[in-house]
Design a protein around this motif. Structure first.
Motif, short mmCIF file in Angstrom:
data_model
loop_
_atom_site.label_atom_id
_atom_site.label_comp_id
_atom_site.label_asym_id
_atom_site.label_seq_id
_atom_site.Cartn_x
_atom_site.Cartn_y
_atom_site.Cartn_z
N MET A 97 39.15 31.43 44.33
CA MET A 97 40.21 31.40 45.33
C MET A 97 41.08 30.17 45.10
SD MET A 97 39.53 31.93 49.33
CE MET A 97 38.40 33.28 49.01
N CYS A 98 42.35 30.39 44.81
CA CYS A 98 43.12 29.21 44.45
C CYS A 98 44.32 28.95 45.34
CB CYS A 98 43.43 29.19 42.98
SG CYS A 98 43.25 27.49 42.49
N ARG A 127 46.13 30.68 39.96
CA ARG A 127 45.13 31.76 40.03
C ARG A 127 43.76 31.30 39.55
NH1 ARG A 127 44.20 36.72 36.12
NH2 ARG A 127 42.92 38.04 37.48
N TRP A 128 42.75 31.74 40.24
CA TRP A 128 41.38 31.61 39.77
C TRP A 128 40.90 33.04 39.63
CZ3 TRP A 128 38.40 26.87 39.56
CH2 TRP A 128 37.09 27.07 39.13
N THR A 181 39.36 36.49 39.45
CA THR A 181 38.10 37.16 39.80
C THR A 181 38.08 38.58 39.23
OG1 THR A 181 38.96 38.06 41.89
CG2 THR A 181 37.92 35.88 41.98
N HIS A 182 39.25 39.22 39.12
CA HIS A 182 39.34 40.59 38.62
C HIS A 182 40.43 40.62 37.55
CE1 HIS A 182 37.36 41.01 42.46
NE2 HIS A 182 37.06 42.29 42.20
N HIS A 235 49.74 35.96 38.92
CA HIS A 235 50.57 36.28 40.07
C HIS A 235 51.88 35.49 39.92
CE1 HIS A 235 46.81 37.22 42.71
NE2 HIS A 235 46.47 37.23 41.44
N ASN A 254 45.44 35.03 47.41
CA ASN A 254 44.19 34.29 47.20
C ASN A 254 43.06 35.12 47.76
OD1 ASN A 254 45.38 32.02 46.18
ND2 ASN A 254 45.09 30.77 47.99
N GLY A 255 41.94 35.17 47.05
CA GLY A 255 40.78 35.88 47.57
C GLY A 255 40.51 37.16 46.82
N ASP A 258 42.68 42.96 41.24
CA ASP A 258 42.54 43.59 42.56
C ASP A 258 43.85 43.42 43.35
OD1 ASP A 258 42.06 40.82 42.54
OD2 ASP A 258 40.91 40.89 44.40
N SER A 259 44.52 42.28 43.13
CA SER A 259 45.69 41.89 43.93
C SER A 259 46.86 42.86 43.82
CB SER A 259 46.19 40.51 43.48
OG SER A 259 45.13 39.61 43.35
N1 GLU Z 1 41.38 38.13 43.05
C1 GLU Z 1 42.67 37.73 42.62
C2 GLU Z 1 42.79 37.75 41.10
O1 GLU Z 1 41.82 37.80 40.39
C3 GLU Z 1 43.14 36.39 43.20
C4 GLU Z 1 42.32 35.22 42.75
C5 GLU Z 1 42.74 33.88 43.40
O2 GLU Z 1 42.39 33.65 44.57
O3 GLU Z 1 43.40 33.09 42.71
O4 GLU Z 1 43.89 37.73 40.60
#
Ligand code: GLU
Length: 235
Positions: free
Chosen positions: A1-2, A73-74, A76-77, A86, A98-99, A123-124
């Protein structure tokens, strides 16, 4: 989560967004990006790796505009590539998230069956795609965003920028922090008040479930039940 940042105001947005993102670097991230409106159209720059890479990209291809959103971005998917960075854009809306959107696979297959084509492995991306779907069936940005966000499960903070709307960001907070900052003639949003520290001292923390219409003149905030609410502005 960034990290998430955003700005509406008279000054060029991209340098402010980059500065705010730099203040979130301590949280760690793998890629970054910024989107603004230029003559009403969404333009974006993204880069894998450090913010210096994004700064270089912006130096080579400057981004005009006085309203914008930015993200570190961190992943996750989906891999931490420029492609998956993003903001994600679809049908006139740009989104930073985020998330994690837990029901993204289900939403993605629903949208694919309606003819949507996905560009990323994240996922976003279901968020702008779903908002774009509701825009296409005739809703305005606020209702389209509300409908889409009501369908999401998971933990998220979101900032949405709409083509043709140079005085509107829509924000949503569910399980991931967001704060609004009030400057002299600008408004800001950040996932962390630290990002806004050099820009303003007046901060408004959003609460769980808040849905916000942010304009240069201020914020209209609705709680998780859709009631208009006030949140304290603190220094
Ligand atoms: N789940 C999202 C991704 O993987 C957002 C990650 C984030 O919180 O930066 O792009």
């Amino acid at each position: 989560m960034c990290g998430i940042v955003g700005v509406i105001g008279p000054a060029p947005a991209a340098p402010l967004l980059l500065e705010a993102l730099r203040r979130l670097e301590y949280r760690g991230y793998d890629s970054a990006g910024i989107a603004t409106l230029v003559a009403g159209r969404i333009e974006r720059r993204r880069a894998a790796g450090k913010l210096d890479n994004l700064a270089r990209e912006l130096a080579q291809r400057p981004l005009a505009g006085t309203i914008g959103i930015g993200h570190t971005r961190w992943a996750t998917h989906g891999a931490p590539t420029e492609h998956n960075a993003h903001p994600h854009v679809s049908g006139g809306v740009a989104v930073v998230h985020n998330g994690i959107i837990e029901n993204y696979l289900e939403l993605r297959s629903e949208l694919i069956s309606l003819g949507h084509r996905f560009e990323t492995e994240t996922d976003s991306e279901v968020v702008p795609q779903l908002v774009a779907h509701y825009l296409r069936v005739g809703l305005g940005p606020v209702d389209a965003a509300r409908m889409a966000i009501n369908r999401l499960t998971g933990a998220f903070a979101l900032a949405l920028l709409f083509e043709g709307h140079d005085d509107l960001l829509i924000l949503a907070r569910r399980g991931s922090p967001l704060a609004i900052g009030y400057g002299e003639s600008q408004v800001f949003v950040g996932s962390d008040a630290l990002a806004l520290a050099p820009l303003t001292e007046r901060i408004q923390y959003l609460e769980e479930g808040d849905f916000v219409l942010l304009r240069a003149s201020g914020a209209i905030i609705f709680d998780h039940q859709g009631r208009k609410v006030e949140r304290p502005i603190v220094r």
